[in-house]
Design a protein around this motif. Structure first.
Motif, mmCIF file in Angstrom:
data_model
loop_
_atom_site.group_PDB
_atom_site.id
_atom_site.type_symbol
_atom_site.label_atom_id
_atom_site.label_comp_id
_atom_site.label_asym_id
_atom_site.label_seq_id
_atom_site.Cartn_x
_atom_site.Cartn_y
_atom_site.Cartn_z
ATOM 1 N N ASP A 595 0.826 -1.212 0.000
ATOM 2 C CA ASP A 595 0.000 0.000 0.000
ATOM 3 C C ASP A 595 0.860 1.261 0.000
ATOM 4 O O ASP A 595 0.549 2.241 -0.671
ATOM 5 C CB ASP A 595 -0.885 0.043 1.258
ATOM 6 N N LYS A 596 1.924 1.217 0.812
ATOM 7 C CA LYS A 596 2.815 2.375 0.926
ATOM 8 C C LYS A 596 4.262 1.887 0.916
ATOM 9 O O LYS A 596 4.581 0.841 1.485
ATOM 10 C CB LYS A 596 2.549 3.151 2.224
ATOM 11 N N ILE A 597 5.118 2.676 0.266
ATOM 12 C CA ILE A 597 6.552 2.363 0.229
ATOM 13 C C ILE A 597 7.321 3.613 0.653
ATOM 14 O O ILE A 597 7.156 4.684 0.063
ATOM 15 C CB ILE A 597 6.986 1.921 -1.182
ATOM 16 N N TYR A 598 8.130 3.476 1.707
ATOM 17 C CA TYR A 598 8.994 4.558 2.173
ATOM 18 C C TYR A 598 10.438 4.184 1.855
ATOM 19 O O TYR A 598 10.909 3.101 2.243
ATOM 20 C CB TYR A 598 8.862 4.760 3.684
ATOM 21 N N THR A 599 11.145 5.047 1.143
ATOM 22 C CA THR A 599 12.550 4.790 0.842
ATOM 23 C C THR A 599 13.392 5.983 1.273
ATOM 24 O O THR A 599 13.065 7.128 0.963
ATOM 25 C CB THR A 599 12.780 4.523 -0.663
ATOM 26 N N LYS A 640 -7.047 -1.347 -3.085
ATOM 27 C CA LYS A 640 -7.743 -2.043 -4.156
ATOM 28 C C LYS A 640 -6.725 -2.802 -5.013
ATOM 29 O O LYS A 640 -5.592 -2.376 -5.187
ATOM 30 C CB LYS A 640 -8.509 -1.048 -5.028
ATOM 31 N N THR A 641 -7.169 -3.916 -5.571
ATOM 32 C CA THR A 641 -6.277 -4.816 -6.309
ATOM 33 C C THR A 641 -5.528 -4.114 -7.429
ATOM 34 O O THR A 641 -4.335 -4.336 -7.641
ATOM 35 C CB THR A 641 -7.070 -6.006 -6.877
ATOM 36 N N ASP A 642 -6.201 -3.266 -8.161
ATOM 37 C CA ASP A 642 -5.584 -2.635 -9.338
ATOM 38 C C ASP A 642 -4.796 -1.371 -9.008
ATOM 39 O O ASP A 642 -4.134 -0.807 -9.884
ATOM 40 C CB ASP A 642 -6.664 -2.292 -10.378
ATOM 41 N N ASP A 643 -4.893 -0.914 -7.775
ATOM 42 C CA ASP A 643 -4.157 0.288 -7.391
ATOM 43 C C ASP A 643 -2.694 -0.041 -7.140
ATOM 44 O O ASP A 643 -2.343 -1.165 -6.746
ATOM 45 C CB ASP A 643 -4.750 0.912 -6.125
ATOM 46 N N LEU A 644 -1.837 0.943 -7.336
ATOM 47 C CA LEU A 644 -0.423 0.784 -7.003
ATOM 48 C C LEU A 644 -0.116 1.562 -5.728
ATOM 49 O O LEU A 644 -0.840 2.485 -5.350
ATOM 50 C CB LEU A 644 0.460 1.284 -8.153
ATOM 51 N N ALA A 645 0.963 1.202 -5.086
ATOM 52 C CA ALA A 645 1.315 1.779 -3.783
ATOM 53 C C ALA A 645 1.648 3.266 -3.894
ATOM 54 O O ALA A 645 2.105 3.748 -4.935
ATOM 55 C CB ALA A 645 2.511 1.038 -3.197
ATOM 56 N N GLN A 646 1.415 3.971 -2.798
ATOM 57 C CA GLN A 646 1.914 5.339 -2.675
ATOM 58 C C GLN A 646 3.398 5.258 -2.318
ATOM 59 O O GLN A 646 3.794 4.471 -1.457
ATOM 60 C CB GLN A 646 1.166 6.089 -1.570
ATOM 61 N N VAL A 647 4.204 6.084 -2.974
ATOM 62 C CA VAL A 647 5.654 6.031 -2.776
ATOM 63 C C VAL A 647 6.135 7.335 -2.145
ATOM 64 O O VAL A 647 5.839 8.425 -2.654
ATOM 65 C CB VAL A 647 6.389 5.786 -4.109
ATOM 66 N N PHE A 648 6.888 7.207 -1.049
ATOM 67 C CA PHE A 648 7.440 8.368 -0.342
ATOM 68 C C PHE A 648 8.959 8.218 -0.302
ATOM 69 O O PHE A 648 9.479 7.204 0.179
ATOM 70 C CB PHE A 648 6.869 8.446 1.068
ATOM 71 N N HIS A 649 9.654 9.231 -0.805
ATOM 72 C CA HIS A 649 11.107 9.102 -0.993
ATOM 73 C C HIS A 649 11.845 10.261 -0.324
ATOM 74 O O HIS A 649 11.368 11.392 -0.305
ATOM 75 C CB HIS A 649 11.421 9.083 -2.497
ATOM 76 N N LYS A 675 6.485 12.739 -2.153
ATOM 77 C CA LYS A 675 5.614 11.728 -2.734
ATOM 78 C C LYS A 675 5.884 11.638 -4.234
ATOM 79 O O LYS A 675 5.884 12.648 -4.941
ATOM 80 C CB LYS A 675 4.142 12.055 -2.481
ATOM 81 N N LEU A 676 6.145 10.422 -4.692
ATOM 82 C CA LEU A 676 6.506 10.226 -6.095
ATOM 83 C C LEU A 676 5.322 9.673 -6.888
ATOM 84 O O LEU A 676 4.550 8.860 -6.369
ATOM 85 C CB LEU A 676 7.675 9.232 -6.215
ATOM 86 N N PRO A 677 5.205 10.068 -8.148
ATOM 87 C CA PRO A 677 4.157 9.477 -9.001
ATOM 88 C C PRO A 677 4.598 8.100 -9.509
ATOM 89 O O PRO A 677 5.793 7.808 -9.583
ATOM 90 C CB PRO A 677 4.065 10.475 -10.158
ATOM 91 N N ASN A 678 3.631 7.246 -9.825
ATOM 92 C CA ASN A 678 3.925 5.957 -10.451
ATOM 93 C C ASN A 678 3.906 6.154 -11.967
ATOM 94 O O ASN A 678 2.847 6.253 -12.564
ATOM 95 C CB ASN A 678 2.887 4.911 -10.038
ATOM 96 N N TYR A 683 8.665 2.875 -13.624
ATOM 97 C CA TYR A 683 8.183 2.959 -12.241
ATOM 98 C C TYR A 683 9.339 3.216 -11.257
ATOM 99 O O TYR A 683 9.492 2.526 -10.252
ATOM 100 C CB TYR A 683 7.430 1.687 -11.856
ATOM 101 N N PHE A 684 10.130 4.243 -11.566
ATOM 102 C CA PHE A 684 11.277 4.560 -10.721
ATOM 103 C C PHE A 684 10.824 4.898 -9.300
ATOM 104 O O PHE A 684 9.800 5.562 -9.097
ATOM 105 C CB PHE A 684 12.062 5.743 -11.286
#
Length: 854
Positions: A595-599, A640-649, A675-678, A683-684
Motif C-alpha cells: 500500500d505504501k513504500i517509504y525509501t 484495491k487490487t488494481d491500485d499501485l502503492a503510494q511512494v514516499f522518498h 511523494k513520487l508518481p507511479n 516505475y522509478f
C-alpha cells in the motif's frame, strides 16, 4: 637418558647419512621425559600430518607445552618456515622450535631465549657441555606454566583467534587426508552433511573455518555461564551451553565425548585453557552499552576475525549494521504498527490470532493412539506480531527489538521475565546460514536478556535457526550431525509454513549474481523477471543483477507479507533496485503488493562517485562501495487490487556521521518525504524530472533502431591477444599457445577511442568473441555505432557515442563499469552456393527511408 647419551645417539644416526627429521624424534622424546619425569611427551605421526606440532607435553592430561622439530642443520630463521611458525606462535602459548641441537623458546608468541647444546664440526655432532645445565633448567621452566589471567576483551579475542586459526588448519588437513584415503570419518561426515543441507559449494577449507569459529564461540558462551571459574573443560562446556540453543548444545555434547576425532582433541583442549584463564562474564559486563558504531559483541567478533583472517572477514561481508540504522528501522516498524495497523503497543503487542494448521491424524481405536491414519486441519492460537529476520547474522536487529521493547518494562523485572517467556521469545524468529554467526546471535540474545534481568523458567529455545532461508528443508542423511541440522531445518520450515509473519526486517546479504538458485526461491523470482503488468517476460538480454541475494531476500519477504495478507518489510540493502531499468518488473511487483513504500536513499555509492548536491563529500554508512537505502514496505490489505502503492522518498547525502545523526534524531513521522508518481514504463522509486522523461520517451530505443547489436569482445588475455604491433602479436601468440599463427585471424580492434590495435581473433582462444555480431565487421567495409551502456553500480546515464569500422573491445570507453556496445549499420549474409555475400541494412524497416535520405 642423559644429554651425553642423547647427543651420542643422534650423532650415530647423523653419521649414516640416511637419517631424516623423524629419525631423531624418539631420542628427543626420551630426553625430555628423562628431564621431566612427571610429564607425558607424546609424538603421534597421524596428528602431526594434520597440523599438530611434533611433540605435545601434558601433565595430568592438561597440555602444558609444544615442541616443533626440524631436521638437523635446518635454519630455524628460514623464510620457508615462517608461515608454519607464525601459525603456531599465534595459537600456542608455550612453544619450542628446535633442529635437535638448537632450541628456541617462545612464550605467548614472543621469543624469550635460545640455547645450543651441540654443533656440527667437520661432519660430526660435538656437544657443548657448558650449556647442559642451563638447557636442563630451561626445559624445567618450560614445563612450569603459569596461567595468565585474561582481562581485556581485545586480548581474549586475539588469543581465541590464534587457537581457532590453528584449529581450522588442523581440521582442514584432517579432512584432506580423509579425502586422500577415501575415508568417511565422523568429521568428514559432518562436513558432507553441512555441504548437503546448508552450503552446497563449501569446501574443506571453508568448512574448517566455520567449524573452528563455532567451537570457539560455543566455548565462549559456555564460559559466560560458568559459575565455577577455577575449573573448565570440554565436558563442562557441553553442560553449560544454554538450553536456548539446542543445536550448539548437541554439537558440544559430541565434542565433549570420547568419540571426538583424536586428531583435533589437543587443539580443542588448548582452547579450553584460554577460557580457563578468562572470566568471560566480567570481560563482557559492559554488553548493551552500545555506541553509535559499536555493538560490543559484534565489535568483539570483528576483532576476532581481524586477527583470525582479515580477508575472510571482508569476503563474508561481516560488516555490522550501524546502530543508528538498526535503531531507526526498529523504531519505524514500531510506529507503522501503531499508526497503520492500529496496534497501540507496536512491537510489544501481545494480541493473538487463530490460524489453521495441518497436523497428523491418529487412529483413535488403537491402544496407544500412535498410528497415523492421515492429516487433519485444526485451529491454533498464535501471536499476531510475528517478527522474522531471514539473514539474522549476529542477531543485531532482533537484539534491537528486545532493547526497544524493554524500555517499557524497566524496573518491572517480575513482569518482564514473564513477558519474555510468554510474549517475546515466541514472536522473535531468525534464520542464519553460517554456524559462527548463528552461535554469535544466540550468544548476543542470551547476554542481552541476562543483562535485562530476565530469568528463564523453562527450557524454551530461542527461535534462531541454522538454516538456508532461501531453500526448503533437505532430507536427513542419517548421520548424527545431519539429524541436528535437519531438526533445525524442520523447525525453521515450520516457521516458513505455519507462522503468520507480520514483520520481516534486517540487512540481507549482497552478492552479485547469487549462488542461491534453489527451485523454491527461483520460482518466486519469476515475478520480478516480467515486464510491468506481469504478463510479458522481461525484455532484457542479461538480467543477471536481479539474481543478487538482496533481491531474493526482498522477494522472500514479499512472499511472507503477501501470504499473511498484511505486514511490513523493512530492509537496508543496495539502492540499485530503486532506479536501475532492469529492475522495472520488480518495482511494479512491489507497487502492486504494498500500500505504501517509504525509501530513504542513503547514497554513498563510490562506484558512481556520488557527491552531495552541493559538491561536498558523500560517504557510505558501511565500509562498502555500493550505495544503500532504507526501505519500508507497508501492506495493510486495504488497497484495491488494481491500485499501485503510494511512494514516499527521501535523499540523504553527506558524511557518515551526519547520516547517523539524522537517523538518530528523526523518525518515520518527522522526515519530509517527497511523494513520487507511479510513472510507466520504469516505475522509478527515486525523484526524477518526469517532464523531461516525456520528451525523452518520444524518441526511440537504439536496440529497436539498430537490430544487430552486442557488447564488445572480451579476450580475458589482453596481454597476449591484443598488441599495438602486428609482429609482436604474432610472437606473443606463438610463444604462449605454441601454435602457428593464422594471419586471417589477426584483425583490427577499436581498443579505446582513437586507439586501434591488433587482436588475434580466434573464437577458440578469445573468452567472449561475440561472433554473431562481430562477423559483420570482419573483412567488410562496414560502419558501426558504438555506445556505452552503464553496468551495475556504474553511472546511470549514457555519455558516449562513437563510430568505428572495426570490431570493438568491451572496455572501449572505460575499464570501469561502462560496457561498450557495437551496432553495425549493415549485416553481411554469406550465400554458400553462389560464393558471395549479400548486404542487408541492420536497421528496422521504418527507418530505412530516413537513412536513404541522409
Amino acid at each position: 637418558m642423559t644429554l651425553h647419551q642423547y647427543i651420542t645417539k643422534i650423532d650415530r644416526l647423523y653419521q649414516t647419512g640416511n637419517a631424516r627429521e623423524h629419525s631423531y624424534r624418539g631420542d628427543l622424546q626420551n630426553l625430555i621425559m628423562a628431564i621431566l619425569p612427571d610429564v607425558l611427551v607424546t609424538n603421534e605421526p597421524a596428528r602431526v600430518d594434520c597440523g599438530a606440532p611434533d611433540y605435545v607435553l601434558t601433565r595430568k592430561d592438561v597440555p602444558i607445552g609444544y615442541i616443533e622439530a626440524k631436521d638437523i642443520g635446518v635454519d630455524l630463521a628460514s623464510k620457508t618456515l615462517k608461515e608454519q611458525f607464525d601459525r603456531y606462535k599465534s595459537g600456542l602459548t608455550n612453544l619450542v622450535f628446535t633442529d635437535y641441537l638448537e632450541f628456541h623458546f617462545y612464550k605467548e608468541g614472543v621469543f624469550t631465549t635460545k640455547i645450543e647444546i651441540a654443533k656440527i664440526i667437520n661432519g660430526a655432532i660435538i656437544p657443548i657441555t657448558e650449556n647442559f645445565e642451563q638447557f636442563t633448567q630451561l626445559i624445567k621452566n618450560f614445563s612450569l606454566t603459569v596461567t595468565q589471567t585474561i582481562k581485556s576483551p581485545t586480548k581474549l579475542a586475539e588469543m581465541m583467534a590464534g587457537k581457532a586459526k590453528l584449529m581450522a588448519d588442523v581440521i582442514e588437513k584432517s579432512l584432506n587426508i580423509d579425502d586422500q584415503n577415501e575415508s568417511r570419518t565422523p568429521l568428514k561426515n559432518q562436513m558432507l552433511s553441512f555441504q548437503q543441507m546448508l552450503i552446497h559449494d563449501i569446501d574443506n577449507k571453508s568448512f574448517s573455518d566455520i567449524y573452528a569459529q563455532t567451537i570457539a564461540y560455543g566455548m565462549f558462551a559456555a564460559r559466560y555461564h560458568d559459575p565455577t571459574l577455577p575449573t573448565f573443560s570440554r565436558l563442562e562446556a557441553a553442560e553449560l551451553i544454554p538450553k536456548s540453543n539446542p543445536f550448539l548444545r548437541k554439537l558440544f555434547q559430541d565434542i565433549a565425548g570420547f568419540d571426538l576425532d583424536y586428531r583435533i582433541v589437543w587443539i580443542v583442549d588448548e582452547l579450553v585453557n584460554i577460557f580457563l584463564a578468562s572470566d568471560v562474564a566480567q570481560i563482557m559486563k559492559n554488553f548493551g552499552k552500545s555506541t553509535k558504531q559499536e555493538d560490543p559483541v559484534v565489535h568483539f567478533y570483528e576483532t576476532f576475525l581481524g586477527e583470525y583472517n582479515p580477508a575472510l572477514r571482508k569476503a563474508r561481508g561481516v560488516w555490522y549494521t550501524p546502530q543508528p540504522v538498526v535503531n531507526f528501522i526498529v523504531r519505524a516498524v514500531d510506529d507503522i504498527l501503531k499508526t497503520e495497523f492500529n496496534l497501540p503497543q507496536g512491537l510489544a503487542d501481545t494480541s493473538k490470532i487463530k490460524i489453521k494448521k495441518t497436523i497428523p491424524k491418529f487412529d483413535e481405536r488403537s491402544k496407544t493412539k500412535s498410528k497415523i491414519t492421515g492429516e487433519q486441519d485444526t485451529e491454533i492460537e498464535v501471536h499476531k506480531v510475528q517478527i522474522l529476520d531471514p539473514a539474522t547474522g549476529t542477531g543485531t536487529f532482533l537484539a534491537e527489538v528486545v532493547k526497544h521493547i524493554y524500555k517499557k518494562f524497566e524496573g518491572q523485572q517480575g513482569i518482564w521475565s514473564k513477558y519474555v517467556n510468554n510474549d517475546l521469545i515466541p514472536r522473535l524468529n531468525g534464520f542464519e546460514l553460517l554456524m559462527a554467526s548463528y552461535a554469535m546471535a544466540h550468544l548476543k540474545m542470551d547476554m542481552l536478556l541476562t543483562e535485562t534481568g530476565y530469568k528463564p523458567t523453562d527450557e524454551q529455545r530461542f527461535k534462531i535457526f541454522l538454516t538456508n532461508s532461501l531453500e526448503e528443508a533437505h532430507p536427513d542423511s542419517q548421520t548424527l550431525f545431519s539429524s541436528w541440522l535437519s531438526d533445525e531445518a524442520d523447525q525453521a520450515n515450520a516457521v516458513k509454513r505455519d507462522t503468520p509473519v507480520m514483520v520481516v526486517m534486517g540487512n540481507p546479504p549482497y552478492s552479485g549474481e547469487s549462488a542461491n538458485k534453489g527451485e523454491w526461491i527461483m520460482s518466486l523470482m519469476e515475478d520480478y523477471k516480467k515486464e510491468p503488468g506481469g504478463k510479458e517476460k522481461l525484455k532484457e538480454r542479461n538480467p543477471k543483477w536481479i539474481n543478487d541475494d538482496y533481491v531474493k531476500f526482498m522477494r522472500f519477504g514479499q512472499h511472507f507479507i503477501d501470504k499473511n495478507g498484511s505486514g511490513i518489510l523493512a530492509f537496508i540493502n543496495p539502492h540499485g533496485f530503486l532506479d536501475n531499468p532492469t529492475f522495472r518488473g520488480m518495482r511494479w511487483s512491489l507497487l502492486q503488493s504494498y500500500d505504501k513504500i517509504y525509501t530513504i536513499d542513503l547514497h554513498g555509492n563510490s562506484k558512481k562517485k556520488e557527491t552531495a548536491p552541493d559538491g561536498s563529500l558523500d560517504q557510505n554508512v558501511f565500509d562498502i562501495m555500493q550505495g544503500v537505502s532504507i526501505n519500508l514496505f507497508v501492506k495493510t490489505g486495504e488497497k484495491k487490487t488494481d491500485d499501485l502503492a503510494q511512494v514516499f522518498h527521501y535523499d540523504l547525502f553527506g558524511k557518515r556521521e551526519l547520516k547517523y545523526d539524522f537517523l538518530s534524531n528523526n523518525s518515520i513521522k518527522t522526515i519530509d518525504y517527497k511523494k513520487l508518481p507511479n510513472v510507466a514504463p520504469n516505475y522509478f522509486l527515486v525523484n526524477k524530472d518526469f517532464d523531461i522523461q516525456e520528451i525523452y520517451d518520444e524518441g526511440f530505443k537504439v536496440n529497436e533502431f539498430l537490430l544487430s547489436n552486442s557488447v564488445g569482445v572480451v579476450t580475458a588475455k589482453d596481454a597476449i591477444l591484443v598488441e599495438e604491433n602486428y609482429k609482436n602479436l604474432i610472437g606473443n601468440v606463438e610463444r604462449y599457445y605454441n601454435i602457428n599463427v593464422d594471419a586471417q585471424k589477426i584483425q583490427k580492434v577499436t581498443y579505446r577511442p582513437f586507439d586501434n590495435r591488433y587482436v588475434y581473433y580466434d573464437t577458440k582462444l578469445v573468452e567472449r568473441s561475440r561472433e554473431k555480431v562481430m562477423q559483420h565487421m570482419l573483412n567488410h567495409n562496414n560502419l558501426a555505432v558504438v555506445i556505452n551502456k552503464p553496468a551495475q553500480g556504474g553511472p546511470d546515464f549514457y555519455t558516449d557515442v562513437f563510430v568505428t569500422n572495426t570490431i570493438i573491445d568491451q572496455s572501449t570507453f572505460s575499464a570501469m563499469k561502462r560496457s561498450a556496445f557495437i551496432c553495425p549499420l549493415t549485416r553481411w549474409v554469406k550465400l554458400i552456393d553462389l560464393n558471395f555475400d549479400i548486404i542487408n541494412w541492420s536497421v528496422k524497416y521504418e527507418f530505412v527511408d530516413i537513412l536513404n535520405q541522409c
